[in-house]
Motif scaffolding. Sequence first.
Motif, mmCIF file in Angstrom:
data_model
loop_
_atom_site.group_PDB
_atom_site.id
_atom_site.type_symbol
_atom_site.label_atom_id
_atom_site.label_comp_id
_atom_site.label_asym_id
_atom_site.label_seq_id
_atom_site.Cartn_x
_atom_site.Cartn_y
_atom_site.Cartn_z
ATOM 1 N N HIS A 113 0.995 -1.110 -0.115
ATOM 2 C CA HIS A 113 -0.034 -0.023 0.231
ATOM 3 C C HIS A 113 0.812 1.359 -0.010
ATOM 4 N N ASN A 114 0.654 2.308 -0.808
ATOM 5 C CA ASN A 114 1.392 3.331 -0.819
ATOM 6 C C ASN A 114 0.342 4.503 -0.429
ATOM 7 N N VAL A 115 0.655 4.937 0.707
ATOM 8 C CA VAL A 115 -0.113 5.856 1.683
ATOM 9 C C VAL A 115 -0.453 6.986 1.082
ATOM 10 N N LYS A 116 0.366 7.913 0.455
ATOM 11 C CA LYS A 116 0.316 8.998 -0.290
ATOM 12 C C LYS A 116 -0.845 8.915 -1.665
ATOM 13 N N ASP A 117 -0.275 7.796 -2.282
ATOM 14 C CA ASP A 117 -0.960 7.694 -3.639
ATOM 15 C C ASP A 117 -2.362 7.061 -3.369
ATOM 16 N N GLN A 118 -2.709 6.425 -1.949
ATOM 17 C CA GLN A 118 -3.751 5.612 -1.857
ATOM 18 C C GLN A 118 -4.081 4.456 -2.707
ATOM 19 N N GLN A 119 -2.791 3.745 -3.332
ATOM 20 C CA GLN A 119 -2.885 2.683 -3.947
ATOM 21 C C GLN A 119 -1.975 1.712 -3.720
ATOM 22 N N GLY A 120 -2.517 0.452 -3.978
ATOM 23 C CA GLY A 120 -1.753 -0.897 -3.429
ATOM 24 C C GLY A 120 -1.949 -2.041 -4.291
ATOM 25 N N GLU A 121 -1.620 -3.077 -3.833
ATOM 26 C CA GLU A 121 -1.986 -4.339 -4.726
ATOM 27 C C GLU A 121 -2.077 -5.553 -3.744
ATOM 28 N N LEU A 122 -3.033 -6.472 -4.109
ATOM 29 C CA LEU A 122 -3.261 -7.699 -3.164
ATOM 30 C C LEU A 122 -3.006 -8.620 -3.862
ATOM 31 N N SER A 123 -2.267 -9.806 -3.386
ATOM 32 C CA SER A 123 -2.051 -11.109 -3.984
ATOM 33 C C SER A 123 -2.279 -12.241 -3.165
ATOM 34 N N MET A 124 -2.777 -13.243 -3.783
ATOM 35 C CA MET A 124 -2.942 -14.745 -3.206
ATOM 36 C C MET A 124 -2.423 -15.501 -3.882
ATOM 37 N N ILE A 125 -1.481 -16.549 -3.377
ATOM 38 C CA ILE A 125 -0.816 -17.675 -3.971
ATOM 39 C C ILE A 125 -1.180 -18.760 -3.289
ATOM 40 N N ALA A 126 -1.610 -19.803 -4.156
ATOM 41 C CA ALA A 126 -2.050 -21.156 -3.521
ATOM 42 C C ALA A 126 -1.360 -22.134 -4.072
ATOM 43 N N LYS A 127 -0.794 -22.972 -3.413
ATOM 44 C CA LYS A 127 -0.216 -24.105 -3.685
ATOM 45 C C LYS A 127 -1.279 -25.397 -4.019
ATOM 46 N N LEU A 128 -1.073 -26.006 -5.277
ATOM 47 C CA LEU A 128 -1.929 -27.078 -5.673
ATOM 48 C C LEU A 128 -1.283 -28.293 -5.577
ATOM 49 N N GLY A 129 -1.157 -28.792 -4.505
ATOM 50 C CA GLY A 129 -0.660 -30.265 -3.888
ATOM 51 C C GLY A 129 0.749 -30.143 -3.923
ATOM 52 N N ASP A 130 1.269 -30.241 -5.315
ATOM 53 C CA ASP A 130 2.840 -30.035 -5.348
ATOM 54 C C ASP A 130 3.297 -28.767 -5.140
ATOM 55 N N PRO A 131 4.370 -28.373 -4.435
ATOM 56 C CA PRO A 131 4.599 -27.070 -4.039
ATOM 57 C C PRO A 131 5.230 -26.483 -5.511
ATOM 58 N N SER A 132 5.554 -27.228 -6.627
ATOM 59 C CA SER A 132 6.433 -26.513 -7.763
ATOM 60 C C SER A 132 4.806 -25.936 -8.628
ATOM 61 N N TYR A 133 3.831 -26.362 -8.208
ATOM 62 C CA TYR A 133 2.372 -25.828 -8.953
ATOM 63 C C TYR A 133 1.777 -24.807 -7.923
#
Length: 347
Positions: free
Chosen positions: A142-162
Amino acid sequence: MADAHPLNPNPNHSPPLPTLSLPPLSSPPPPLSPSPSPFPQAFPSDIAGGGRFVGLKRPPVRLTSEFDSEASVFFHKVSCKLFDGLAKLKLSFQNDVNGALAFPELGFLTRHFSVLYDVENRNALLKGSVDLANFLQVRASHNVKDQQGELSMIAKLGDPSYKLELSSFVPSIGLPRATFHFPLGEVSVEEQRSEEAEKVLSINGIVKSHFLNGVCTAVYRENDLNLRYCYKDDELSFIPSISLPSNAASFGFKRRFSPSDKMSYWYHFDSNNWNAVYKHTVGKDIKFKAGYDSTVQLGWASIWVGDQDGKAKTSPMKTKVQLMLQVARDDIRNPFFMFRMKKRWDF
């Protein structure tokens, strides 16, 4: 008249004080009655230095300074680890040869949370991550002055390489970007706006695979496909590549003459430009490089003291030095000299 007492020469005064009889040296002194003390008593092991006593210890401070003669600017970074390495506090800034300070930045970093504060702009960048489960991770910035940010979600699909990653800007301006990671590469799909302000799906990706004792790489970016093949053994390397649909092709060749001597050569067929570099190393701490680039018609030579790509702490005396000389083809009489140095101090 009675004789005067030696301690009281005037007999008209009060009689002398009685003398005290001291016990013999062999007899033990009388025990002292214990008196309450407002301070806790220390254990013998604490006094000896090997027990429960914990004193305040100043955290180690690290100062790293770097100078670039091309820009005539000093770069400084002061950092120290807190709470037995669980957090780090750092200060970075620049100054020119006249001493004027610029771009001061404060940082507080931990494993899952960090704050970078821009002093001049009075702006802060917040970053954090949390593991909700063994297979799900959430990241946010989150950028406080610009009031912008990014949200990410990473899910492992069984095998950690996927892995499947969904990321979106906050506030949202469209569908989230989806990226699928697999052992041979990754593919991402995101929504973009065309010149006609129409929403279109953009596909980017990279795929690597072993082929004929080498590695074949395909990179797709913005409707441009680059195919590259790299064959490498102990002495030779061949790296042909081509971009479609522009048909821009290039060829790379590397030759190792000895463990300390190697040469590389690149040629671009679409522009007839080429560049060559010769490298010679002395141990792990000294590297000499010389080359020529026909694109800018510039020849150069440099010497590195310390690992070129490593940190200052891995270099001798925690110092990295580069001396570089550039000579233009059309101006041989006026060579250009560059000097770079990076030094680290630990307190």
